[in-house]
Motif scaffolding. Structure first.
Motif, short mmCIF file in Angstrom:
data_model
loop_
_atom_site.label_atom_id
_atom_site.label_comp_id
_atom_site.label_asym_id
_atom_site.label_seq_id
_atom_site.Cartn_x
_atom_site.Cartn_y
_atom_site.Cartn_z
N ASN A 2 0.80 -1.21 0.00
CA ASN A 2 0.00 0.00 0.00
C ASN A 2 0.84 1.26 0.00
O ASN A 2 0.40 2.30 -0.44
CB ASN A 2 -0.95 0.01 1.20
CG ASN A 2 -2.07 -0.98 1.02
OD1 ASN A 2 -2.59 -1.13 -0.06
ND2 ASN A 2 -2.41 -1.69 2.09
N LYS A 14 -7.56 -3.14 3.50
CA LYS A 14 -7.60 -4.48 4.06
C LYS A 14 -8.69 -5.29 3.38
O LYS A 14 -9.67 -4.73 2.87
CB LYS A 14 -7.85 -4.41 5.57
CG LYS A 14 -6.75 -3.70 6.34
CD LYS A 14 -7.05 -3.68 7.83
CE LYS A 14 -5.94 -2.98 8.61
NZ LYS A 14 -6.21 -2.95 10.07
N THR A 50 -14.37 -2.20 5.69
CA THR A 50 -12.93 -1.96 5.77
C THR A 50 -12.51 -0.73 4.98
O THR A 50 -11.39 -0.25 5.15
CB THR A 50 -12.14 -3.18 5.25
OG1 THR A 50 -12.58 -3.52 3.93
CG2 THR A 50 -12.34 -4.38 6.17
N ALA A 200 -4.18 -10.21 -0.98
CA ALA A 200 -4.67 -10.31 0.39
C ALA A 200 -5.98 -11.09 0.38
O ALA A 200 -6.79 -10.98 -0.55
CB ALA A 200 -4.89 -8.92 0.97
N SER A 204 -5.32 -13.87 5.32
CA SER A 204 -3.90 -13.56 5.24
C SER A 204 -3.69 -12.25 4.47
O SER A 204 -4.30 -12.02 3.43
CB SER A 204 -3.13 -14.68 4.54
OG SER A 204 -1.77 -14.35 4.39
N GLU A 205 -2.80 -11.42 4.98
CA GLU A 205 -2.47 -10.16 4.30
C GLU A 205 -1.71 -10.43 3.01
O GLU A 205 -1.82 -9.69 2.04
CB GLU A 205 -1.65 -9.26 5.22
CG GLU A 205 -1.37 -7.90 4.63
CD GLU A 205 -0.61 -7.00 5.58
OE1 GLU A 205 -0.12 -5.95 5.13
OE2 GLU A 205 -0.51 -7.32 6.78
N ASN A 206 -0.92 -11.52 2.98
CA ASN A 206 -0.10 -11.87 1.82
C ASN A 206 0.65 -10.65 1.30
O ASN A 206 1.27 -9.93 2.07
CB ASN A 206 -0.95 -12.52 0.74
CG ASN A 206 -1.48 -13.88 1.16
OD1 ASN A 206 -0.83 -14.59 1.93
ND2 ASN A 206 -2.65 -14.26 0.68
N GLY A 208 -0.62 -7.96 0.21
CA GLY A 208 -1.37 -6.73 0.47
C GLY A 208 -2.10 -6.20 -0.74
O GLY A 208 -2.87 -5.25 -0.62
N SER A 228 -9.91 -10.67 -2.43
CA SER A 228 -9.76 -9.92 -1.18
C SER A 228 -11.07 -9.45 -0.58
O SER A 228 -11.11 -9.07 0.59
CB SER A 228 -8.86 -8.70 -1.42
OG SER A 228 -7.66 -9.05 -2.07
#
Length: 318
Positions: A2, A14, A50, A200, A204-206, A208, A228
């Motif tokens: 990001n 997110k 989010t 993401a 899991s953010e992975n 992003g 996501s």
């Protein structure tokens, strides 16, 4: 992924549900309804979103002046901050037909408190646009914008231009291109992109990178494909129901998520087929678009209210 714009901390995107706010106008004057905009932004934030989007398709960006765009963005930012939702990022529609104007809109968005730019490909001179032209549009914009870019793939709004998974995964290599919204509804494309960018997910953010579906009627499909989340207009009416499908999947309760997904999909058909005219009927504000969009008749409002009844009942039970 990001990143930062260099002058203020970046609110991260997110995985989850993002709602593109409808535009609110005073019916007598068609002026921006500031109070309704604030009220609605806070209501959506309280539902567990989010992120919020302004100047999306539902936000009637093409009907707003440059000054009005900034006014809506700053109004939503102020409303979120005043209600304790400083952490929620705002994605701002910044599409234009030239790189120069898109950059200008991105700068306006940043100055008004926006965090990311949602950008359609240019389409007016479609016959002249090669793959390289389309790629360069986004790359040039990302180079010059003060905020990161989210690609908006919506063929119905841009003369049928449909960015492929190859286009988007190529663009994803740019450090300031941080996601996509796929309103094309192509879940195969979404799965290819999500895998290629290590998107993401709900668990899991992975990397992003945000690989987002563009409609609530395929929320579960998006998540199963490795996406996501969703940027959904239906969330204007039933934000908690949209969030609930995401949360159930995240918790591993897939069967329950599937049951609610069916209800949400039936409700989304009302929005897809007729816009958000039912919003006024259910919540007492909104529902009036700027001309030349037609004002819904009493019959229209009754029709969409009936189509939304099941999903609104679900919303009210949560």
């Amino acid at each position: 992924m990001n990143g930062t714009n260099g002058t203020r901390p970046q609110r991260p995107l997110k995985a989850g549900i993002n709602v593109p706010l409808v535009a609110f106008f005073h019916p007598e004057t068609e002026d921006i309804d500031i109070e309704a905009t604030k009220k609605h932004a806070i209501r959506l934030a309280q539902a567990g979103l989010t992120a919020l989007t302004v100047q999306g398709s539902n936000g009637e960006a093409v009907h707003l002046t440059r000054e009005e765009r900034s006014l809506v963005t700053s109004t939503v930012r102020q409303a979120l901050d005043s209600a304790g939702f400083e952490h929620i990022p705002i994605v701002v529609g910044c599409a234009a037909q030239s790189v120069r104007e898109s950059v200008l809109l991105c700068k306006d968005a940043y100055n008004a408190g926006g965090d990311y730019a949602l950008v359609l490909p240019p389409s007016y001179y479609k016959a002249a646009y090669t793959d390289k032209v389309l790629l360069d549009y986004f790359l040039n914009l990302a180079d010059e914008s003060p905020i990161p870019i989210v690609i908006y793939n919506y063929p119905g709004a841009v003369a049928g231009i449909d960015l492929s998974s190859d286009h988007i995964t190529t663009l994803a290599k740019h450090p300031k291109i941080v996601g996509c919204k796929l309103t094309c509804g192509n879940t195969g494309k979404l799965a290819r992109i999500a895998s290629a960018v290590n998107a993401a997910t709900s668990t899991s953010e992975n990397s992003g990178w945000m690989c987002m579906g563009g409609s609530a009627d395929f929320t579960l499909q998006t998540l199963i494909a490795g996406g996501s989340g969703i940027i959904t207009g239906l969330g204007n009416v039933v934000p908690k129901a949209c969030v609930r499908v995401f949360d159930l999947y995240k918790a591993g309760k897939v069967a329950e998520a599937q049951k609610l997904q069916a209800i949400v999909a039936r409700g989304d058909w009302a929005v897809i087929s007729g816009g958000v005219a039912g919003l006024e009927a259910w919540y007492g504000y909104g529902g009036i678009a700027r001309r030349p969009l037609p004002k819904p008749s009493q019959e229209d409002v009754a029709k969409y209210k009936d189509m939304l009844k099941e999903v609104v009942e679900l919303e009210n039970s949560l």
